[in-house]
Design an enzyme around this catalytic site. Structure first.
Site, PDB file in Angstrom:
ATOM      1  N   CYS A 255       0.825  -1.230  -0.102  1.00  0.00           N
ATOM      2  CA  CYS A 255       0.082   0.008   0.181  1.00  0.00           C
ATOM      3  C   CYS A 255       0.913   1.401  -0.100  1.00  0.00           C
ATOM      4  CB  CYS A 255      -0.936   0.164   1.280  1.00  0.00           C
ATOM      5  SG  CYS A 255      -2.323   1.292   0.962  1.00  0.00           S
ATOM      6  N   LYS A 400       1.354  -3.291  -4.505  1.00  0.00           N
ATOM      7  CA  LYS A 400       1.297  -4.349  -3.648  1.00  0.00           C
ATOM      8  C   LYS A 400      -0.051  -4.043  -2.494  1.00  0.00           C
ATOM      9  CE  LYS A 400       5.895  -6.003  -3.678  1.00  0.00           C
ATOM     10  NZ  LYS A 400       5.540  -7.138  -4.649  1.00  0.00           N
ATOM     11  N   ALA A 402      -4.419  -5.453  -1.226  1.00  0.00           N
ATOM     12  CA  ALA A 402      -5.375  -6.420  -1.085  1.00  0.00           C
ATOM     13  C   ALA A 402      -6.395  -6.307  -2.457  1.00  0.00           C
ATOM     14  CB  ALA A 402      -6.190  -6.545   0.205  1.00  0.00           C
ATOM     15  N   ALA A 403      -6.277  -5.100  -3.042  1.00  0.00           N
ATOM     16  CA  ALA A 403      -7.107  -4.958  -4.001  1.00  0.00           C
ATOM     17  C   ALA A 403      -6.667  -5.673  -5.295  1.00  0.00           C
ATOM     18  CB  ALA A 403      -7.387  -3.356  -4.331  1.00  0.00           C
ATOM     19  N   CYS A 435      -5.855   2.021  -4.567  1.00  0.00           N
ATOM     20  CA  CYS A 435      -5.315   2.598  -3.039  1.00  0.00           C
ATOM     21  C   CYS A 435      -6.403   3.630  -2.652  1.00  0.00           C
ATOM     22  CB  CYS A 435      -4.032   3.126  -3.172  1.00  0.00           C
ATOM     23  SG  CYS A 435      -3.119   3.876  -1.668  1.00  0.00           S
TER      24      CYS A 435
HETATM   25  C1  FAD Z   1      -1.085  -0.017   6.843  1.00  0.00           C
HETATM   26  C2  FAD Z   1      -1.366  -0.707   5.719  1.00  0.00           C
HETATM   27  C3  FAD Z   1      -2.467  -0.053   4.947  1.00  0.00           C
HETATM   28  C4  FAD Z   1      -2.888  -0.800   3.919  1.00  0.00           C
HETATM   29  N1  FAD Z   1      -3.891  -0.464   3.126  1.00  0.00           N
HETATM   30  C5  FAD Z   1      -4.584  -1.142   2.080  1.00  0.00           C
HETATM   31  C6  FAD Z   1      -5.596  -0.469   1.216  1.00  0.00           C
HETATM   32  O1  FAD Z   1      -6.070   0.474   1.605  1.00  0.00           O
HETATM   33  N2  FAD Z   1      -6.223  -1.529   0.411  1.00  0.00           N
HETATM   34  C7  FAD Z   1      -5.588  -2.520  -0.182  1.00  0.00           C
HETATM   35  O2  FAD Z   1      -6.016  -3.213  -1.091  1.00  0.00           O
HETATM   36  N3  FAD Z   1      -4.264  -3.012   0.613  1.00  0.00           N
HETATM   37  C8  FAD Z   1      -3.875  -2.233   1.786  1.00  0.00           C
HETATM   38  N4  FAD Z   1      -2.893  -2.697   2.429  1.00  0.00           N
HETATM   39  C9  FAD Z   1      -2.001  -3.890   1.877  1.00  0.00           C
HETATM   40  C10 FAD Z   1      -2.609  -5.446   2.007  1.00  0.00           C
HETATM   41  O3  FAD Z   1      -3.066  -5.536   3.345  1.00  0.00           O
HETATM   42  C11 FAD Z   1      -1.646  -6.406   1.455  1.00  0.00           C
HETATM   43  O4  FAD Z   1      -1.341  -6.139  -0.034  1.00  0.00           O
HETATM   44  C12 FAD Z   1      -2.373  -7.758   1.441  1.00  0.00           C
HETATM   45  O5  FAD Z   1      -2.445  -8.245   2.813  1.00  0.00           O
HETATM   46  C13 FAD Z   1      -1.468  -8.761   0.856  1.00  0.00           C
HETATM   47  O6  FAD Z   1      -1.772 -10.142   0.878  1.00  0.00           O
HETATM   48  P1  FAD Z   1      -0.915 -11.225   1.029  1.00  0.00           P
HETATM   49  O7  FAD Z   1      -1.618 -12.380   1.290  1.00  0.00           O
HETATM   50  O8  FAD Z   1       0.206 -11.316  -0.029  1.00  0.00           O
HETATM   51  O9  FAD Z   1      -0.006 -10.850   2.148  1.00  0.00           O
HETATM   52  P2  FAD Z   1      -0.498 -10.822   3.846  1.00  0.00           P
HETATM   53  O10 FAD Z   1      -2.022 -10.609   3.766  1.00  0.00           O
HETATM   54  O11 FAD Z   1       0.395 -10.163   4.667  1.00  0.00           O
HETATM   55  O12 FAD Z   1      -0.282 -12.210   4.375  1.00  0.00           O
HETATM   56  C14 FAD Z   1       0.752 -13.198   4.463  1.00  0.00           C
HETATM   57  C15 FAD Z   1       0.572 -14.260   5.391  1.00  0.00           C
HETATM   58  O13 FAD Z   1       1.934 -15.333   5.050  1.00  0.00           O
HETATM   59  C16 FAD Z   1       2.149 -15.697   6.364  1.00  0.00           C
HETATM   60  N5  FAD Z   1       3.690 -16.253   6.274  1.00  0.00           N
HETATM   61  C17 FAD Z   1       4.631 -15.473   6.623  1.00  0.00           C
HETATM   62  N6  FAD Z   1       5.822 -16.214   6.309  1.00  0.00           N
HETATM   63  C18 FAD Z   1       5.140 -17.544   6.308  1.00  0.00           C
HETATM   64  C19 FAD Z   1       5.932 -18.527   6.272  1.00  0.00           C
HETATM   65  N7  FAD Z   1       7.261 -18.859   6.474  1.00  0.00           N
HETATM   66  N8  FAD Z   1       5.292 -19.755   5.917  1.00  0.00           N
HETATM   67  C20 FAD Z   1       3.850 -19.782   5.895  1.00  0.00           C
HETATM   68  N9  FAD Z   1       3.109 -18.694   5.962  1.00  0.00           N
HETATM   69  C21 FAD Z   1       3.806 -17.406   6.222  1.00  0.00           C
HETATM   70  C22 FAD Z   1       1.841 -14.600   7.255  1.00  0.00           C
HETATM   71  O14 FAD Z   1       1.668 -14.955   8.660  1.00  0.00           O
HETATM   72  C23 FAD Z   1       0.786 -13.735   6.639  1.00  0.00           C
HETATM   73  O15 FAD Z   1      -0.467 -14.417   7.248  1.00  0.00           O
HETATM   74  C24 FAD Z   1      -2.428  -2.253   3.516  1.00  0.00           C
HETATM   75  C25 FAD Z   1      -1.392  -2.759   4.246  1.00  0.00           C
HETATM   76  C26 FAD Z   1      -0.906  -1.864   5.391  1.00  0.00           C
HETATM   77  C27 FAD Z   1       0.018  -2.736   6.391  1.00  0.00           C
END
Ligand code: FAD
Length: 496
Positions: A255, A400, A402-403, A435
């Protein structure tokens, strides 16, 4: 299915109004549900066994009126199920192979697992995820801004996964793609036919000297940490005047708008209290501009000017002395010359440097930058055809968010099913990311764009550069709902 049957059991039991007995059965049914999920994370066989047993139990309490004596009998049966579930994981042999194995159970992993389950009810799917808590991270910005709660942004991982998904509660540590094998921190290895890699990214707090010692106190806060996100609001709420710094590290980060979103929420709070002119608000950004997409960057410059915020580009935070309330930046000038500048602060919101997780960086799955090496449009691994990736850990050059994950999941699901059916993978992901830029405590500029910074608004008739109240409602109510009940998706589980 087991979940809904257990819920049914609870509902019927309550309807019977056999006060003490009913309460006990309800408590035991929930305990049984929790145990079932814990068991599922380890041994599929035990889950099936437990699910069947719970289903049988649920059917037995289906009658409209449950008499007190029947409830007692039921209690015994639920106890039996509980005992069975509790005893199975340790005695069963360790699972070693799954047709689909997912690494990471965040936004991408949970959505991926449940969506694949919906499309293919028979496919065995296992998911490796160490954490019991699942956070709605997009909510962190407005938690820091005092407009949302951490409680609302947190759910139990077990409650989000379809009961048939095998949750392996451990860390993935190493990959041997030639052997189709992943090794866990426990030492156990799991093999797969198809692997999906989505463990998010790594927050490199330690790259800023002194930060870890002082984060969460001395006016040093960060919305990037679930542990400390509420402290951001404490800082904002408590200040009446002073210097507030908001930092942004080098890209990529998750984000990219989040470092400045919280700054606008703070500035608006000060304005609403009538004290904005008592603040020196500074945006200290390691990068060269307000936002990666020029279309929105221009509009954001107006927001900055409106609040009277000072911008410092090429300013990378490298050190914090919390007690002395001093932050040191490495400053790169227009000629590439570096120097150090130290600033005093009353509050500093830190966005930490971010990178691919170390276990990905050091694996054969990584590209030169350490990210999971993916085709930008098919999300298939560039070297290993039975491996896919998505979310923050991927090499794709999208925002990067969630969207982005929401648009990536259907592409990966479809391509895995195509490979299973001996068909070629197809392109499908166009680089969408979004975003919602919280420009005040009641407005949002909804930035949506795809590869190459192409602006792709979901509502093209509305100028996306406008600060709108409707998107603020979306940010507070609509988007979290979409996340929990549509994207992940949990709701369909209840209908099973
Ligand atoms: C402050 C902030 C604001 C944000 N605002 C927005 C927004 O407004 N709109 C939007 O769309 N996105 C937003 N995001 C970004 C969004 O949250 C991420 O892009 C999204 O969560 C990515 O999904 P992911 O599954 O790739 O990662 P994550 O959701 O971070 O999940 C990764 C997972 O992998 C697990 N993991 C880590 N290491 C290992 C391992 N060795 N083995 C197995 N599992 C592991 C972790 O425990 C975690 O559960 C924001 C993020 C933050 C921090």
């Amino acid at each position: 299915m087991a979940t809904s049957k257990v819920k049914e059991t609870k509902a019927k039991t309550e309807a019977a109004k056999t006060k003490s007995g009913a309460t006990k059965v309800k408590a035991k049914a929930s305990a049984s549900k929790a145990k079932t999920k814990a068991s599922a994370s380890k041994v599929k066989a035990s889950t099936v066994k437990a699910a069947a047993a719970i289903k049988a139990t649920a059917e037995e309490v289906k009658a409209e009126e449950v008499k007190a004596e029947e409830v007692k009998v039921e209690e015994v049966k639920v106890e039996e199920v509980k005992a069975q579930v509790t005893s199975t994981p340790k005695s069963e042999p360790k699972v070693s192979h799954y047709p689909v194995l997912i690494v990471g159970g965040g936004a991408a992993g949970v959505s991926m697992a449940n969506t694949l389950r919906r499309k293919s009810t028979l496919l065995e799917i296992a998911l490796i995820e160490p954490s019991e808590q699942h956070y709605y991270q997009p909510g962190f910005t407005i938690i820091g801004g005092g407009a949302y709660s951490l409680k609302k942004a947190t759910k139990q991982e077990a409650d989000l996964l379809h009961p048939s998904i095998i949750w392996v509660k451990d860390f993935a540590e190493t990959f041997e793609p030639e052997k189709n094998s992943v090794t866990l921190r426990s030492g156990e290895s799991i093999t797969y036919d198809y692997l999906v890699v989505c463990p998010g990214l790594q927050l490199d707090w330690d790259k800023i000297s002194g930060l870890e010692e002082t984060l969460g106190k001395n006016g040093v806060c960060s919305n990037y940490s679930p542990k400390h996100v509420e402290y951001t609001w404490e800082c904002i709420k408590g200040l009446e005047s002073g210097t507030t710094l908001f930092t942004q590290p080098p890209m990529p980060i998750k984000c990219a708008g989040a470092p400045q979103k919280i700054m606008y929420l703070a500035a608006d709070r000060f304005r609403k209290k009538g004290i904005l002119d008592k603040f020196d608000i500074q945006f200290c950004n390691a990068g060269p501009g307000m936002f990666g997409v020029p279309f929105f960057a221009k509009a954001l410059s107006k927001v900055i000017a409106d609040y009277g915020i000072t911008t410092n580009f090429g300013n990378n935070l490298v050190e914090i002395d919390g007690e002395a309330k001093k932050a040191t930046f490495e400053v790169t000038d227009g000629d590439g010359k570096k120097s150090k500048v130290t600033k005093d602060f009353d509050m500093i919101h830190v966005t930490p440097p971010q990178s691919a997780p170390d276990f990905i960086k050091s694996s054969p799955l990584a590209n030169a930058g350490g990210w999971v090496d993916l085709n930008d449009r098919t999300l298939q691994h560039n070297k290993f055809a039975n491996i896919f990736g998505l979310g923050d850990a991927g090499s794709t050059p999208n925002a990067k968010t969630a969207a982005a994950v929401r648009k990536q999941v259907p592409v990966v699901v479809k391509n895995i099913l195509r490979l299973i059916n001996n068909e070629a993978v197809q392109e499908g992901y166009e680089g969408y990311g979004s975003c919602p830029l919280t420009t005040s405590l009641n407005t949002v500029m909804l930035a949506e764009f795809s590869y190459g910074g192409k602006v792709t608004p979901s509502f093209p008739k509305l100028d996306p550069r406008e600060n709108r109240f409707i998107w603020w409602i979306g940010k507070k109510i609509g988007f979290p709902w979409l996340y929990w009940y549509w994207m992940l998706p949990e709701e369909f589980l209840d209908q099973d």
